[in-house]
Design a protein around this motif. Structure first.
Motif, PDB file in Angstrom:
ATOM      1  N   LEU A  28      -4.103  -2.556  -6.566  1.00 43.02           N
ATOM      2  CA  LEU A  28      -3.795  -1.125  -6.498  1.00 43.02           C
ATOM      3  C   LEU A  28      -3.259  -0.606  -7.825  1.00 43.02           C
ATOM      4  N   ARG A  55     -13.063  -1.091  -6.047  1.00 42.49           N
ATOM      5  CA  ARG A  55     -12.497  -2.442  -5.963  1.00 42.49           C
ATOM      6  C   ARG A  55     -13.335  -3.452  -6.732  1.00 42.49           C
ATOM      7  N   TYR A 105     -10.705  -1.272   1.146  1.00 45.55           N
ATOM      8  CA  TYR A 105     -10.723   0.106   1.637  1.00 45.55           C
ATOM      9  C   TYR A 105     -10.753   1.126   0.511  1.00 45.55           C
ATOM     10  N   TYR A 106     -10.674   0.674  -0.736  1.00 47.73           N
ATOM     11  CA  TYR A 106     -10.628   1.584  -1.877  1.00 47.73           C
ATOM     12  C   TYR A 106     -11.906   1.509  -2.705  1.00 47.73           C
ATOM     13  N   ASN A 139       1.403   3.339  -3.759  1.00 55.85           N
ATOM     14  CA  ASN A 139       0.862   4.698  -3.707  1.00 55.85           C
ATOM     15  C   ASN A 139       1.956   5.752  -3.849  1.00 55.85           C
ATOM     16  N   LEU A 176      -7.653  -4.076  -0.392  1.00 53.94           N
ATOM     17  CA  LEU A 176      -8.350  -3.430  -1.507  1.00 53.94           C
ATOM     18  C   LEU A 176      -9.781  -3.054  -1.140  1.00 53.94           C
ATOM     19  N   LEU A 195      -6.145  -0.056 -10.154  1.00 55.90           N
ATOM     20  CA  LEU A 195      -6.915   1.122  -9.733  1.00 55.90           C
ATOM     21  C   LEU A 195      -6.227   2.420 -10.148  1.00 55.90           C
ATOM     22  N   ASP A 243       0.828  -1.203   0.000  1.00 54.24           N
ATOM     23  CA  ASP A 243       0.000   0.000   0.000  1.00 54.24           C
ATOM     24  C   ASP A 243       0.862   1.253   0.000  1.00 54.24           C
TER      25      ASP A 243
END
Length: 291
Positions: free
Chosen positions: A249, A151, A147-148, A90, A145, A252, A86
């Motif tokens: 991620l 997803r 939390y996003y 990011n 994932l 995304l 994460d």
């Protein structure tokens, strides 16, 4: 449309102009990135470089950017676990797609190609120690994932449902998600000498992977059910701890990513190779040549 501006509390930039955890500056990042768990493995990968531009170390995050056969490549360590992925994915994305001077998103998106080289535990008879496995889809036990937003768009929802039903999944453990690696990148890197299959990304090394020491686990039949799961004529080949977060991620954020691992333990055959560091260099050179 007004550009989105990122507050200092959200996009944390060090006083030297580098990102908070990795301590990298935007100009130090190549478009092609090799990710490894062990900080010492960064040196193993970079030993193949023809030239080296820069080297940065901060905690478990060790980075070298250099040139390999005319390709500019960054090799970055991420430590163990999806929580570290994460941070790494990011922050690499911010280096590629945010102006660190204005704190605004770049008008043109920069796509990174990220290949994680790791080690894993094999779960099938066709994945003995020494096998190279390319993760086509990764089932995340970690929950990251979830939390996003978005997803569901980047995950295989039908496979998630089939897996939960097969496992008789206890919801107390959170919802597993299925992240999909970049198909073109899989073909580019795996070619015809890596086993392609599904991967379980676990939130730990012991209980989450079905190891029983002094503490019992919630589902004693977990690994047997995992080994027997089949979806679209493909089985779960291995356990590791990062591929689901990387694939999810990256998708995304508009990047290309995949994981390929060398099997160092076969849970099915109860075999273990503790001398794997002597042979993983073969996998490293394959990825360097193909990325």
């Amino acid at each position: 449309m007004e550009k989105k501006k990122f507050a200092p509390s959200e996009l944390i930039i060090n006083t030297d102009g580098s990102c908070f955890h990795l301590h990298l500056k935007p100009e130090q990042l190549a478009d092609k990135v090799i990710l490894v768990g062990d900080p010492a493995r960064v040196d193993t990968v970079a030993a193949h470089f023809d030239t080296k531009e820069c080297e940065v170390s901060s905690r478990e995050f060790h980075t070298i950017t250099g040139n390999y056969k005319g390709k500019r490549i960054t090799v970055q360590s991420h430590g163990i676990g999806c929580d570290n992925i994460d941070i790494v994915v990011n922050e690499l994305d911010t280096l590629a797609n945010i102006n660190y001077n204005t704190r605004e998103e770049h008008e043109e998106h920069r796509t990174l190609t990220m290949v994680r080289i790791g080690t894993c535990g094999g779960l099938q008879p066709n994945t003995p120690t020494g096998t190279f496995v390319a993760s086509v889809k990764s089932i995340g036990f970690d929950g990251l994932l979830n939390y996003y937003a978005g997803r569901n768009v980047v995950c295989d929802i039908q496979m998630e449902q089939a897996f939960r039903e097969h496992m008789k999944w206890n919801p107390i453990k959170g919802a597993p998600y299925v992240a999909v690696a970049d198909k073109e990148l899989i073909n580019q890197v795996a070619q015809n000498d890596m086993v392609r299959g599904y991967t379980i990304s676990c939130g730990g090394f012991y209980g989450p992977q079905g190891r029983v020491l002094r503490a019992d686990i919630e589902d004693p039949q977990q690994n047997e059910k995992i080994e027997s799961f089949e979806y679209e004529n493909m089985r779960i080949c291995n356990f590791e701890m990062e591929s689901s977060a990387l694939a999810g991620l990256a998708t995304l954020l508009g990047h290309r990513a995949m994981t390929c691992c060398m099997v160092i333990a076969n849970r099915y055959a109860k075999q273990m190779n503790t001398e794997y560091k002597n042979t993983i260099d073969t996998l490293i050179t394959k990825v360097l040549d193909r990325i």
